[in-house]
Enzyme design. Sequence first.
Site, PDB file in Angstrom:
ATOM      1  N   GLU A   1      41.010  35.405  34.085  1.00 19.30           N
ATOM      2  CA  GLU A   1      40.403  34.636  34.946  1.00 19.30           C
ATOM      3  C   GLU A   1      38.891  34.840  33.926  1.00 19.30           C
ATOM      4  OE1 GLU A   1      42.268  37.451  34.688  1.00 19.30           O
ATOM      5  OE2 GLU A   1      41.943  38.278  36.868  1.00 19.30           O
TER       6      GLU A   1
ATOM      7  N   CYS B   1      41.657  42.469  38.338  1.00 18.92           N
ATOM      8  CA  CYS B   1      40.753  44.316  37.591  1.00 18.92           C
ATOM      9  C   CYS B   1      39.583  44.287  37.489  1.00 18.92           C
ATOM     10  CB  CYS B   1      41.726  44.606  35.930  1.00 18.92           C
ATOM     11  SG  CYS B   1      40.093  43.575  34.294  1.00 18.92           S
TER      12      CYS B   1
ATOM     13  N   CYS C   1      36.810  41.442  35.714  1.00 19.36           N
ATOM     14  CA  CYS C   1      37.678  40.366  35.953  1.00 19.36           C
ATOM     15  C   CYS C   1      37.133  40.176  37.429  1.00 19.36           C
ATOM     16  CB  CYS C   1      38.548  40.085  35.827  1.00 19.36           C
ATOM     17  SG  CYS C   1      39.352  39.554  34.170  1.00 19.36           S
TER      18      CYS C   1
END
Length: 191
Positions: free
Chosen positions: A82, A110, A113
């Site tokens: 990402e 996560c 990100c």
Amino acid sequence: MSPRLADWRRERLARRLAAFEPDTAAHPDDALGKRVCEEALAAAEAGNYGVGAVLVDASGEVVLSAGNRVFEAGFASDGHAEMALVSRLERERPDLAPAELTLLVSLEPCPMCYTRLKLSGIGRVLYLAPDEAGGMVGRAGQLPPIWALLHPRQVFAPARVSRRLRRLALAIFRLNLGELRERLVARAGPG
């Protein structure tokens, strides 16, 4: 895991992915989801986490794609799929309006990100598989309140893909997860 078993698992996943036929009538994101899984598998085969992502414009055309590259050329903490896409978008495609774009990623973003995606202003972020251990979408309410104020119309949600593709995305992520977690912890050194 023995190298032979790892190769067998990789080959089996590659065959399952190649045989997957998107059913866009029942699952509108299946075709792009398959592309995301192909990026994820390529990342895993290159010795990185099995996470892939694509960025599409309002007409559904793929603008950019990326796989995880955390362990490529040494170590890159910003090598998440990402984050690589957001960096490329900002650098290579400043002509595109982020709010009109959709990012599909194979695994729930996560915390690192998630916050980068919030800052990016990408209109929709869809993920194929939830990440119970490290995903941030379900925990976004735990962030400081300022994060809710950024791009309030931005959408983070599961992609509309088949259960089979969701399972494939998770299996690709788990392909070399144990080995990579060990490398990451070893890199941190003694506690």
